[in-house]
Write a protein that holds these residues in place. Structure first.
Motif, mmCIF file in Angstrom:
data_model
loop_
_atom_site.group_PDB
_atom_site.id
_atom_site.type_symbol
_atom_site.label_atom_id
_atom_site.label_comp_id
_atom_site.label_asym_id
_atom_site.label_seq_id
_atom_site.Cartn_x
_atom_site.Cartn_y
_atom_site.Cartn_z
ATOM 1 N N PRO A 106 0.894 -1.343 -0.330
ATOM 2 C CA PRO A 106 -0.158 0.068 0.106
ATOM 3 C C PRO A 106 0.916 1.170 -0.330
ATOM 4 C CG PRO A 106 -0.832 -1.943 2.264
ATOM 5 C CD PRO A 106 -0.063 -2.169 1.315
ATOM 6 N N LEU A 107 0.337 2.555 -0.413
ATOM 7 C CA LEU A 107 0.845 3.746 -1.008
ATOM 8 C C LEU A 107 1.934 4.140 0.620
ATOM 9 C CD1 LEU A 107 -0.215 4.850 -3.611
ATOM 10 C CD2 LEU A 107 2.133 4.956 -3.588
ATOM 11 N N LYS A 108 0.485 4.105 1.534
ATOM 12 C CA LYS A 108 0.410 4.108 2.698
ATOM 13 C C LYS A 108 2.052 3.399 3.523
ATOM 14 C CE LYS A 108 -3.971 6.017 3.532
ATOM 15 N NZ LYS A 108 -5.068 5.415 4.678
ATOM 16 N N GLU A 109 2.109 2.218 3.363
ATOM 17 C CA GLU A 109 3.320 1.635 3.921
ATOM 18 C C GLU A 109 4.566 2.443 3.426
ATOM 19 O OE1 GLU A 109 3.568 -2.101 3.752
ATOM 20 O OE2 GLU A 109 1.556 -2.230 4.406
ATOM 21 N N VAL A 111 4.579 5.866 2.281
ATOM 22 C CA VAL A 111 5.489 7.093 2.356
ATOM 23 C C VAL A 111 5.808 7.091 3.629
ATOM 24 C CG1 VAL A 111 4.018 8.471 3.729
ATOM 25 C CG2 VAL A 111 3.046 8.300 2.047
ATOM 26 N N ALA A 112 5.632 6.093 4.324
ATOM 27 C CA ALA A 112 6.451 6.072 5.720
ATOM 28 C C ALA A 112 7.827 5.335 5.314
ATOM 29 C CB ALA A 112 6.347 4.485 6.639
ATOM 30 N N ASP A 115 9.840 8.799 3.294
ATOM 31 C CA ASP A 115 9.638 9.644 4.621
ATOM 32 C C ASP A 115 11.319 9.276 5.560
ATOM 33 O OD1 ASP A 115 8.022 11.804 4.416
ATOM 34 O OD2 ASP A 115 6.513 10.191 6.253
ATOM 35 N N ARG A 266 3.297 11.006 -1.337
ATOM 36 C CA ARG A 266 1.680 10.862 -0.376
ATOM 37 C C ARG A 266 0.872 12.120 -1.154
ATOM 38 N NH1 ARG A 266 2.941 12.478 5.542
ATOM 39 N NH2 ARG A 266 4.818 12.186 5.642
ATOM 40 N N ALA A 269 -1.011 8.608 -2.432
ATOM 41 C CA ALA A 269 -1.673 8.001 -1.596
ATOM 42 C C ALA A 269 -2.644 8.904 -1.781
ATOM 43 C CB ALA A 269 -0.442 8.038 -0.723
ATOM 44 N N ARG A 270 -3.042 9.723 -2.064
ATOM 45 C CA ARG A 270 -4.270 10.520 -1.554
ATOM 46 C C ARG A 270 -4.813 10.385 -3.449
ATOM 47 N NH1 ARG A 270 -1.772 15.322 1.314
ATOM 48 N NH2 ARG A 270 -0.830 14.578 2.944
ATOM 49 N N TYR A 291 2.020 0.398 -8.608
ATOM 50 C CA TYR A 291 0.815 0.216 -8.673
ATOM 51 C C TYR A 291 -0.054 1.147 -10.144
ATOM 52 C CZ TYR A 291 2.815 1.414 -4.362
ATOM 53 O OH TYR A 291 3.657 0.675 -3.423
#
Length: 340
Positions: A106-109, A111-112, A115, A266, A269-270, A291
């Motif tokens: 997932p893109l949220k993962e 992102v971390a 960062d 980020r 991810a949105r 993706y």
């Protein structure tokens, strides 16, 4: 315009000094003149513009519907490659495939991870780009072919920059390459230099020439200006299709640093409709997370570096056949691979 008017006059079956204006058949001379006029008016070849270079007018942005897709390139392949026994220079490549049993990330993962990779601020942002492209060429009477090309843009401290464009295909090293250089498309040797240009000092603060920010909010505003340069930008968020187009424009001008890449992840991810697909190996042999975003006729695949989230490439693939141009469902329309 003067030449066209002269051809019309010559094609007119009724002389200018005729006492009557009655209709009559075309004589051989008039028929030949009319044929020449129609032939000159008919577009022989339509070429997709190269990505805009720093300091130049931004290129027209495509909405990847069917009509815009057809304008990618139109080439008289038979005139380029000779008779029917001539082997085609470059066949349309197969689309990238996701590795079997790979786990979509997932893109949220991501992102971390991005960062964390950007914590020390390296690598840094650099003006200029290094991109390899494969673009589909279509004709209404020949099978589609691919035009591979590599472009390197480097800026100097004095605000001058150079651009090198080479006909090459990393997937077929040493093999002849099809290029649209000049008026008559033709085969050239692998590594053939299409152009080498040096530009004088130039400064432009407007996106995409202006420096991109490294925060998600700042980058969103920057990409909105790229996607909507001459219209009321309003308050509506970028659509996923607009985001893809604007990111391609950005990466054709800048090589992003770790912080800019993290901010871009980020935004991805949105993005509505952008879903993880699994792991892939890109056309330059680099591992990445894929993706996918579907528009109905075209599938856009975004390939991100697994540790930093940097954009490795974007692939556009037909999901429906276009039989009038000999394009089958699953044919790659365009692939862009960015390098540092």
């Amino acid at each position: 315009m003067a030449d066209e008017l002269e051809l019309l006059r010559r094609a007119n079956p009724v002389p200018a000094d005729s006492p009557g204006l009655g209709d009559g058949p075309l004589d051989p001379r008039a028929e030949e003149g009319l044929r020449r006029l129609l032939d000159e008016d008919r577009p022989r070849r339509r070429v997709r513009p190269l990505p805009a270079l720093p300091g130049r007018t931004p290129r027209a942005r495509f909405v990847w519907g069917l009509a815009a897709t057809v304008v990618v390139l139109v080439i008289a392949v038979n005139a380029v490659l000779g008779g029917p026994s001539t082997q085609r220079a470059v066949a349309a490549p197969r689309p990238l495939t996701v590795h079997a049993h790979s786990k979509p990330v997932p893109l949220k993962e991501l992102v971390a991870l991005a960062d964390a990779a950007a914590a020390d601020g390296s690598p840094g942002l650099r003006k200029g780009t290094h991109v390899q492209t494969w673009s589909l060429s279509m004709s209404d009477d020949e099978q589609p072919v691919m035009l591979p090309e590599e472009r390197v843009v480097r800026w100097r401290a004095d605000a001058t920059h150079t651009e090198l464009v080479v006909a090459t295909d990393p997937n077929r090293p040493g093999r002849p390459v099809l290029t649209d250089e000049g008026d008559d498309p033709h085969e050239v040797a692998d590594g053939h230099v299409i152009s080498r240009t040096t530009y004088p000092p130039m400064w432009n603060d407007a996106p995409p020439e202006g420096t991109p920010p490294h925060t998600a909010a700042g980058l969103r505003a920057y990409l909105t200006e790229v996607a909507r340069p001459q219209v009321d930008r309003g308050t509506a968020p970028l659509s996923t299709e607009e985001l893809f187009d604007a990111v391609g424009e950005l990466l054709d001008h800048w090589t992003l640093g770790a912080r800019e890449s993290a901010a871009l992840v980020r935004l991805f991810a949105r993005a509505e409709g952008l879903r993880p697909a699994g792991d892939v190996t890109d056309r330059l042999g680099r591992p990445g997370h894929a993706y996918v975003y579907d528009t109905g006729r075209v599938r856009h695949m975004l390939i991100l570096e697994p540790r930093t989230g940097a954009v490795l490439g974007i692939e556009d693939t037909f999901t429906k056949a276009v039989p009038e141009f000999g394009v089958r469902a699953g044919a790659v329309m365009e692939y862009r691979a960015w390098m540092r």
